[in-house]
Design an enzyme around this catalytic site. Sequence first.
Site, PDB file in Angstrom:
ATOM      1  CG  ASP A 191      -1.795   1.263   1.219  1.00  0.00           C
ATOM      2  OD1 ASP A 191      -2.726   1.321   0.398  1.00  0.00           O
ATOM      3  OD2 ASP A 191      -1.537   2.174   2.033  1.00  0.00           O
ATOM      4  CG  ASP A 204      21.868  -3.927  -4.173  1.00  0.00           C
ATOM      5  OD1 ASP A 204      22.582  -4.412  -3.273  1.00  0.00           O
ATOM      6  OD2 ASP A 204      20.638  -4.101  -4.212  1.00  0.00           O
TER       7      ASP A 204
END
Length: 774
Positions: free
Chosen positions: A264, A399
């Site tokens: 959400d 990353d």
Amino acid sequence: MRKYFFLLLAAASVAQAQTKLVETNLSDNIKVIKVNEQIALGYSTASGVQIIKQDGLPFKDLNKNGKLDKYEDWRLSVAERAKDLASKMTVDQIAGMMLYSRHQAIPAQERGMFAGTYKDKTFSASGAKASDLSDQQIAFLTKDNLRHVLITSVQNPVVSATWNNNVQQLVEGIGMGIPANNSSDPRNGANKDAEYNAGSGGAISQWPEELGLAATFDPAITKLFGSIASKEYRALGITTALSPQIDLATEPRWNRFIGTFGEDPQLATDMARAYVDGFQTSPKAIAAYQGWGNLSVNAMVKHWPSGGPEEGGRDAHFAYGKFAVYPGNQFQTHLRTFTEGAFKLTGGTKKASAVMPYYTISYNQDKKNGENVGNGFSKYIITDLLRNKYGYDGVVCTDWLITANEGDKPDVFSGKSWGVESLSIAQRHYKVLMAGVDQFGGNNDINPVLEAYQMGVKEHGEAFMRQRFEQSAYRLLLNVFRVGLFENPYLDPNASKAIVGQPEFMKAGYDAQLKSIVLLKNQNKTLPIQKGKTVYVPKRTTPASINFFGQPVPEKMEYPVNLDLIKKYYTVTDDPTKADFALVFIKSPVSGGYSRADREAGGNGYVPISLQLKDYTATDARAHSIAAGDPVIDPSITNRTYLGKTSKSNSAPDLNTILDTKKAMKGKPVLVAVSMSNPMVFGEFEGQVDAILGEFGVQVEALLDIVSGKVEPSALLPMQMPLNMSTVEKQMEDVPRDMIPYKDSNGHVYDFGYGLNWKGVINDARVKKYVPKK
């Protein structure tokens, strides 16, 4: 004027403090001078650094030139100091600052990916102390000028603090005396099964995973976690958190769903803001640190612009999962956790201090150049969007291992140079720099960074590249200055022991665990079940598999939890006929997205990722994948579809255990506790059981406090539970809450924001705030 303001403020602070400076010894070599209530200077007599005085105040002569440089003057703003030091550093020193180490266990492991040696011997054979530096650590700190170290497991807080002191003593005596900025992936959870949570567990407060924090629907709990964990981090010598993971988890099959705040946008955004505020806000801010303090911890939010919409749920740690796709055109929605959350803090630090892009190629999202490369290589993703459009000027760190070469097969854990596989390692470093990134995650080697510098000199000239390097140096140094490391990077190991995992912190973590457990089903008010009853807990079978790092794991059959913990609440029997109720522990389904056997048989290698317990055949999958292609491995594969293929379940034994237990209990209550890392299909067994609890990384005692009624459940689902795999296939990877949710035999719908307490379906202020009206 700003400079003189800080000077006056510092002078006034000193005038109000005691006039006699107090010096204490942390060890034979490490001394700490208390200047005032906020500033203390820690230094090592073994490093060659001396204390010099100016205006009657002490300062550390870090570069040993006998005079006070701006960067050594703690009265000045951290911005001025960082700019001064960046201008003084050599290219080699800046290149070292751009490195971020590979994973470091303390002491170093003796085998595997994180192995290290001590004078060319394994730890057990070396006679070294656990807090000693490994050969590899000494090498990258001295030869490569590396100053950012990623810590995984530590033996205990005393060892961690002592190791930190050993590191800081070493680097304090080198060059400009720049301290090490040690960091950690999440380490306060119970799970420890992948590269990105390898430091979890141990003597530290235990909290639910991020998805569990989201299940509380209470950002105040997440902020409390940040404020407590940051104190524990600092006591361990950790000043940067490689967290939170604020990817919007709109793809239910992604194996990193558990590490997010769910799907959400509003809930995840509020949680992201709370987490970063908790970590970065020091109990006492220091004016010259500009909103920060010497108990702040930098938060590196990840992963820009979101790793959530992986095609088919396949993860980008591997070549088979390199593409993020946006069939629902929700690219902007995925940015909200950053632009409205981590970049709009309520605390004085204002923004997350660092950002990590994900490995993924954000497929066809470069609207300027039309380039499909990994996010860390994309100038459009980093400079045009993150820096220019959204005004972010903090550190951007790749990353881990994006500049290294990929493995020889799509499922090999190795380098992740997605989209630039054909470039050399040095060329990849140069492309990263030109994209606007500051730092290389998982690279201990300075040489390719220096090669990249020379490439830039050849293309743009020395002045341009020097300025580009200084720009990154300033950003990187700022994060070291504003957490107080230049003043005092040293720790008192005994104080660290007292801080990490102290009872108050452990209780707060445990309370959060309780508030993260979701009651999904409670047929005829089966729960709570009073203490003292007799319970049957069946063993759990885990088939042979391959773990995250590609290592084989043998089949095992064992009790899923420590039965001694169960016995604190109930009498345990292994005979279902003697039990009052059964408690079955399972995990949400696990399956891979690639099969070597399929490839060797002439297929493309791609198979479905299933969220159901039994085998699954993909009849509703795409006939043609949105993205495909790899110039190194299988360049002929232009379609990654898995339509019509079957995923062999590793979770089928869990379903068999539930059904066998139901039969053996002969009508007596059967409870199922699900350790949920992803959404899952409940229709296979829900109708056969009396109660279902979902948890996101909690201690067994927390679960039993709910079962026994000591605590009433209050958590809510932070994601949807799908009706079946058909709705999973038909949902769009980038769209939140777009599945048909499961409706159970009681008519309850397992949708986002659903949960039960003893009275029934929860419909409180949290539901009204976050759950969209139908």
